[in-house]
Design a protein around this motif. Sequence first.
Motif, PDB file in Angstrom:
ATOM      1  N   THR A  56      51.955  17.691  -5.498  1.00  0.00           N
ATOM      2  CA  THR A  56      51.510  19.080  -5.592  1.00  0.00           C
ATOM      3  C   THR A  56      50.061  19.232  -5.137  1.00  0.00           C
ATOM      4  O   THR A  56      49.732  20.145  -4.378  1.00  0.00           O
ATOM      5  CB  THR A  56      51.661  19.586  -7.037  1.00  0.00           C
ATOM      6  OG1 THR A  56      52.996  19.360  -7.445  1.00  0.00           O
ATOM      7  CG2 THR A  56      51.365  21.065  -7.118  1.00  0.00           C
ATOM      8  N   ALA A  57      49.196  18.321  -5.593  1.00  0.00           N
ATOM      9  CA  ALA A  57      47.779  18.443  -5.225  1.00  0.00           C
ATOM     10  C   ALA A  57      47.617  18.290  -3.714  1.00  0.00           C
ATOM     11  O   ALA A  57      46.824  19.006  -3.097  1.00  0.00           O
ATOM     12  CB  ALA A  57      46.963  17.389  -5.960  1.00  0.00           C
ATOM     13  N   LEU A  58      48.391  17.396  -3.112  1.00  0.00           N
ATOM     14  CA  LEU A  58      48.290  17.171  -1.669  1.00  0.00           C
ATOM     15  C   LEU A  58      48.743  18.398  -0.884  1.00  0.00           C
ATOM     16  O   LEU A  58      48.074  18.822   0.064  1.00  0.00           O
ATOM     17  CB  LEU A  58      49.129  15.948  -1.288  1.00  0.00           C
ATOM     18  CG  LEU A  58      49.109  15.545   0.181  1.00  0.00           C
ATOM     19  CD1 LEU A  58      47.701  15.219   0.631  1.00  0.00           C
ATOM     20  CD2 LEU A  58      50.014  14.351   0.417  1.00  0.00           C
ATOM     21  N   VAL A  59      49.862  18.999  -1.282  1.00  0.00           N
ATOM     22  CA  VAL A  59      50.327  20.168  -0.528  1.00  0.00           C
ATOM     23  C   VAL A  59      49.398  21.357  -0.752  1.00  0.00           C
ATOM     24  O   VAL A  59      49.259  22.216   0.122  1.00  0.00           O
ATOM     25  CB  VAL A  59      51.804  20.547  -0.834  1.00  0.00           C
ATOM     26  CG1 VAL A  59      52.741  19.513  -0.287  1.00  0.00           C
ATOM     27  CG2 VAL A  59      52.052  20.783  -2.282  1.00  0.00           C
ATOM     28  N   THR A  60      48.723  21.389  -1.908  1.00  0.00           N
ATOM     29  CA  THR A  60      47.727  22.437  -2.132  1.00  0.00           C
ATOM     30  C   THR A  60      46.617  22.323  -1.092  1.00  0.00           C
ATOM     31  O   THR A  60      46.135  23.321  -0.553  1.00  0.00           O
ATOM     32  CB  THR A  60      47.129  22.309  -3.548  1.00  0.00           C
ATOM     33  OG1 THR A  60      48.194  22.321  -4.486  1.00  0.00           O
ATOM     34  CG2 THR A  60      46.186  23.448  -3.845  1.00  0.00           C
ATOM     35  N   LYS A  61      46.242  21.086  -0.806  1.00  0.00           N
ATOM     36  CA  LYS A  61      45.205  20.853   0.195  1.00  0.00           C
ATOM     37  C   LYS A  61      45.677  21.322   1.576  1.00  0.00           C
ATOM     38  O   LYS A  61      44.911  21.915   2.340  1.00  0.00           O
ATOM     39  CB  LYS A  61      44.902  19.351   0.216  1.00  0.00           C
ATOM     40  CG  LYS A  61      43.597  18.976   0.874  1.00  0.00           C
ATOM     41  CD  LYS A  61      43.309  17.508   0.596  1.00  0.00           C
ATOM     42  CE  LYS A  61      42.049  17.041   1.274  1.00  0.00           C
ATOM     43  NZ  LYS A  61      41.759  15.629   0.991  1.00  0.00           N
ATOM     44  N   LEU A  62      46.946  21.046   1.874  1.00  0.00           N
ATOM     45  CA  LEU A  62      47.505  21.491   3.155  1.00  0.00           C
ATOM     46  C   LEU A  62      47.461  23.011   3.252  1.00  0.00           C
ATOM     47  O   LEU A  62      47.106  23.578   4.283  1.00  0.00           O
ATOM     48  CB  LEU A  62      48.956  21.025   3.300  1.00  0.00           C
ATOM     49  CG  LEU A  62      49.204  19.537   3.425  1.00  0.00           C
ATOM     50  CD1 LEU A  62      50.698  19.249   3.423  1.00  0.00           C
ATOM     51  CD2 LEU A  62      48.587  18.988   4.699  1.00  0.00           C
ATOM     52  N   LYS A  63      47.824  23.649   2.141  1.00  0.00           N
ATOM     53  CA  LYS A  63      47.860  25.101   2.111  1.00  0.00           C
ATOM     54  C   LYS A  63      46.461  25.663   2.389  1.00  0.00           C
ATOM     55  O   LYS A  63      46.293  26.608   3.156  1.00  0.00           O
ATOM     56  CB  LYS A  63      48.359  25.574   0.744  1.00  0.00           C
ATOM     57  CG  LYS A  63      48.742  27.036   0.710  1.00  0.00           C
ATOM     58  CD  LYS A  63      49.213  27.427  -0.677  1.00  0.00           C
ATOM     59  CE  LYS A  63      49.619  28.878  -0.719  1.00  0.00           C
ATOM     60  NZ  LYS A  63      49.926  29.300  -2.088  1.00  0.00           N
TER      61      LYS A  63
END
Lengths: 385, 308
Positions: free
Chosen positions: A211-218
Amino acid sequence: MRRGSLFLSIVLSLLMVLGVFNWSAQASEDVIKIGAILAVTGPASFLGAPEANTLKMLTDEINSQGGLHGKKIKLIIKDSGANPEKAISFAKQLIEEEKVFAIIGPSTSGETLKIKNICEKGKTICISCAAAEKIVNPVAKYVFKTPQKDSFAVRKIYMQMQKMGIKKIGVVVGNTGFGKAGKAQLEKIAPEYGIEIVISEVYDKKATDLTALVTKLKAKGVEAVVNWSIVPAQSIIAKNMRQIGLNVPLFQSHGFGNIKYVKAAGAAAEGIIFPAGRLLVAEELPDDHPQKAVLMKYKRDYESRFKEEASTFGGHAYDAFMILVEAIKKAGLDKEKVRDAIENMKGFVGTGGIFNFSPEDHNGLDIDSFEMLTVKNGRFVLLEQ
Amino acid sequence: MPLVFCIIFDCIMNIELFFQYVAAGVTYGFIYAIVAIGFNIIYNTTGIINFAQGEFVMLGSMTAITLNAFMPLSLAIVLSVLITMLVGAVMEILFFRWLESPSVLRMIIITIGLSIIIREIALAIWGENVRALPYFTGNEVSSVSFAGVHISPQVLWVVGICSVMVVGLQVFFKYFRYGRQMRACAANREVARLCGINTKNMVTLSFVLSAGIGALAGCVVSPITYSQYNMGVPLAIKGFTVAILGGLGNSMAAVAGGLLLGILESFSVWVMPSAYKDAIAISIMLLILFFRPAGLFGRKEEFSLKEF
């Protein structure tokens, strides 16, 4: 150990003199030993398990038809659990102790790269079921591989992105040999297609939540995400992206070609785009497609025997085994001649595509061996162009 | 220093993003906290660290997944929690109860052995496959949003159920007879025994309780993280560090420690490549322990009295 085997051999030779074990002693000389190093368990078990099943099935099939040149095949499968250290010791064991004719596998790129030199020094044919281009580039005399090159997968993905008008992408990969090799290819080839990688990240292969990684992508405002891994994280990233509301297209590598990843991701798998061989969509192919007959036969045989859906990974093992069988049929039982036969093989129809080997190309597949697939209603289908 | 300013600047620029990271951290924080509380309950009555704590989490979720094939989800979860509690009780009765004044080290080694045995049995029963419980509400793509922060409804289940567990345990330890007896054991085992409390039963009860909460945590988190026979090991390591971070033996401190670690991990991904996630979290924790060896909320005097 040594004393035990000495004792055993004395007893056995006595028995042989008495004629008791005569047939079994003969039998051991009358087999062709083929070793296989596969990740049957562990994080890459979605690859190794169908590969092991496929090899068992094909060995039985060949042996029931009387074997090759009158000799039965003896298959020795070693479960490496996707651990490169284990793969190394199994490779040495197979070459030095078992003196196998050839090695099929390993399942993963990291393992194959570790044993490439061992097979080369042991002058033993190794047909890998792993994807990374480094396995056959630079070419090693005895090392071949059946899955399509990762650079072709990357090009196929970028071509699709161009069609969709995608310019800014995020790349995430698992920290395995396959992931790292894929990342290097993705970064190298992106400029050729006018694609900008705005963020490139590596995650742990055992990650259970991204989740934290995809937040960064977003936050980076990517227009599409490419994930390159062979671990369950392929399913996790799909879920996490949708859950935080990152609704851009998700591209996966050809490592996504097992329906179990789709099942694990459930509804989140819908719409994932990835390149793969034609096995997964064999039914959809026109009847006159050159691969159709091979694909349908393998699929039917596998699914009726193992009661699970065939995957591209089992297909890679099929190709590796059948290429070897084909070469043995043609060149006899001399290792060097068989190696030459593989290197010069042309037009072999396998599950991954049509193989044309050459001294420069130990993979033999071209970019057209890939189709772009997507997931629709929990099934793999051809992506409509 | 400029890095810190960067982060603060980023936060102000994008408050939604900030809360998105917090949400990601809180989910895991609560799971770490529950595992840490499991450690604490057993630690309080026996003075040992039960290294099989992560295996309770695994057993709970794997059993629930199996049972869910035959019965509704809620029933499967209740049954699997009960089964895991039974496993906890059997474990204590078979391996700890009969020991005559055992040393702490000996008991800890027994728990390590048990954790390996349980994992191997689970491997034999369930194999290597990755499984998961279905989402309690909605499915893999469901997402609820509060003021621009998107989270899976399962996150709310994790936060909700874990909070209820924490409050429930506090009430149990404060107002219920057995709970108070367990606290008496924790304060001083000898004196508690002299007061007529059956300390051996309290030890069994502590294993049952921590098995139960571990199993429930395993069930609620399974849809998010998937379950596998070896999922317990990393959870046990994180849970253990959280227990130490908060101050061993203190349940509320474990919650604070868990949330802190979860959020630290999540924010570390913001500023650094995600490959360093664990390294950053553990380094920060080492620093904290360097300056506060009794844990963030532990007192020095209390710490010096502990056996382990």
